[in-house]
Write a protein that holds these residues in place. Structure first.
Motif: not given
Lengths: 343, 343
Positions: A26-48
């Protein structure tokens, strides 16, 4: 520290993979998070996921396989570098992070302290709303304008609502009656299903034969852009909000003639063209756009009821992708809940 | 009253035909002129002569066969309706008229008293200059911009000069060294021949890898528009000044992706989108654009030396069309002299 993340190793495959973040990294400008929720972005994610994006097989591309999808997250700060001043340990932040239980958010990425008075899952919608907002920002919409938005997924729906907040009247177009119904509930002035009617005839009828002032492709399909150009009036605007991905071979002169002869303007609206944070010399930024969306959410000026259709566990990821792909009436906003993942 | 006019009855044919204007048919707002000079507008006229424009076989089209070509003329008023106040008998006017020895100019058409201090043949160039000016008017050019103009016929050459008058620096592109040389003489900052170099590499080199701010298709060819989109920077503009006519089947997604991902704006620049005369609520008009070009001509700020390459008799029309079509190094501005035609 151990975490797990979603990987798309090849077309139509999804797996969960463990990974490790060394807290010393973790660099001096970085942060570390514990994720609560993420969301699917259908357009981009499904295209991959479906390999529609040609970049998946190109090692120089940002989206080549194996791909770590996802870029909307809400999480709690659990570590931070010595120079980080904008957030503190235990703050809940909204950020651009992938589908993973923990994540390092580097300096050059984007994060904002989440507002306390908005539901954490609703905050995830911010990203899709700011993408929609891009089309309003690049347009020259002015009160009384008739704006056609083709494609009423989350991005298109938000764009349709935001054009109305800007004084326009929106005609929403989609093949899914569920999505049209949701747009109607969100206050969109007119809704059209191309399988029941000629969109062109209807738009001409609603505009006294003049055509719409603005037409937006919120699908990301070249055929939709061609259709949009047919719907706008002389000196109208066509805005490409979705990323055109699938190849489409046709006589390109047809579109270019329309642009020339009707003095139409074709504009690209890509969210990445805004700087992340308020920047001297730049009119808008992601930061300001996000804060604006939060203001609208607080004032209840953006309709979001039933936008989140599914809250899933990471193990149900493939099912969610398939649902978003094949059951557009059922699946719209899919939230991934990372809070109970154990190691 | 008898006159003669040029007719294009079918592809690659030209004939001279006699016709009659009944002086009683001159309405209260009309005028009748005796033509001094007309000028060939190569883009439009050749597209009809060669049947490139699909409208030539469509009876509803303005340009169907048999076609009376031409729309730039200087002539002397020999009769006028009772309500005409803007010109008098014997005035010399600049107008949009076809290749004919006499012509009735109706109320809804355009004419302006010609300035006394500009050579009558040079006045004909006004139309080609105002067409070029359309691309400047629709652009958002600002001083220091690098503007690529592809196609250095008269319209493209004038556009290139006018972009520089607006503070830009122009890169002129053409396959004809003669036209490039003329552009150089007209003060165009850089000239490129695609048969000697990679235009894209050169443009990147001249813009420190950034790309041009604006690229203009002054050819009217879909392939040129595609090329133009490759030459502009992020947030740049592509302006379609020539009318795209020839069909070109290709993967349209390639262009639309560029527009989206680089936030490019594609604008149509059609001269007809200006009203003819100063109109309340409209910023520009044909009238004002023409007066501006005359001002520039008087101030010697527009280079026009050797722009008129041929002064022909009506009988030599076909030869001129063929010259404009096949000898682009020799033929540029062709003036038709109607003064000596006898009946």
């Amino acid at each position: 520290m151990k975490g797990c993340q979603i990987i798309v190793p090849r077309p139509y495959e999804v797996k969960i993979e463990e990974f490790e973040i060394d807290e010393k990294s973790i660099g001096p400008e970085d942060i570390l998070i514990e994720t609560m929720y993420t969301m699917i972005s259908p357009g981009t994610e499904l295209s991959i996921y479906t390999a529609l994006d040609p970049g998946v097989y190109d090692f120089k591309s940002w989206c080549h396989y194996p791909f770590r999808p996802g870029y909307i997250a809400v999480g709690k700060v659990i570590a931070k570098g010595s120079n980080v001043t904008r957030v503190n340990i235990d703050d809940v932040i909204y950020c651009f992070s992938n589908h993973a239980s923990i994540a390092k958010i580097p300096k050059h990425s984007f994060y904002l302290k989440a507002p306390l008075d908005i539901d954490k899952k609703l905050i995830l919608l911010t990203r899709l709303a700011t993408i929609g907002l891009t089309s309003i920002r690049v347009s020259s919409v002015t009160p009384g304008n008739i704006v056609v938005v083709i494609g009423l997924g989350l991005v298109g729906n938000f764009a349709a609502q935001l054009f109305q907040i800007a004084g326009g009247k929106t005609i929403g177009v989609d093949l899914s009656n569920k999505r049209l119904e949701l747009a109607r509930k969100a206050g969109i002035a007119y809704i059209l299903n191309p399988s029941n009617c000629s969109v062109k005839e209807k738009v001409l009828e609603l505009t006294n034969g003049k055509g719409a002032d603005i037409a937006v492709d919120a699908v990301g399909d070249s055929r939709v852009v061609l259709q949009a150009a047919e719907l706008v009036r002389k000196m109208g605007e066509v805005i490409i909000l979705g990323t055109p991905r699938a190849s489409y071979k046709t006589n390109i002169t047809q579109l270019l003639r329309m642009v020339h002869l009707n003095w139409i303007t074709l504009k690209g609206a890509l969210e990445w063209c805004f700087p992340l944070y308020k920047t001297f010399g730049s009119k808008y930024s992601y930061e300001e756009n996000s804060l604006y969306i939060w203001q609208l959410l607080k004032e209840k000026k953006l309709y979001t009821e039933k936008f989140i259709t599914h809250i899933i566990q990471p193990k149900d990821f493939k099912e969610a992708y398939e649902g978003l792909l094949n059951k557009k009436d059922e699946y719209l906003g899919v939230v991934v809940d990372w809070r109970e993942i154990q190691y």
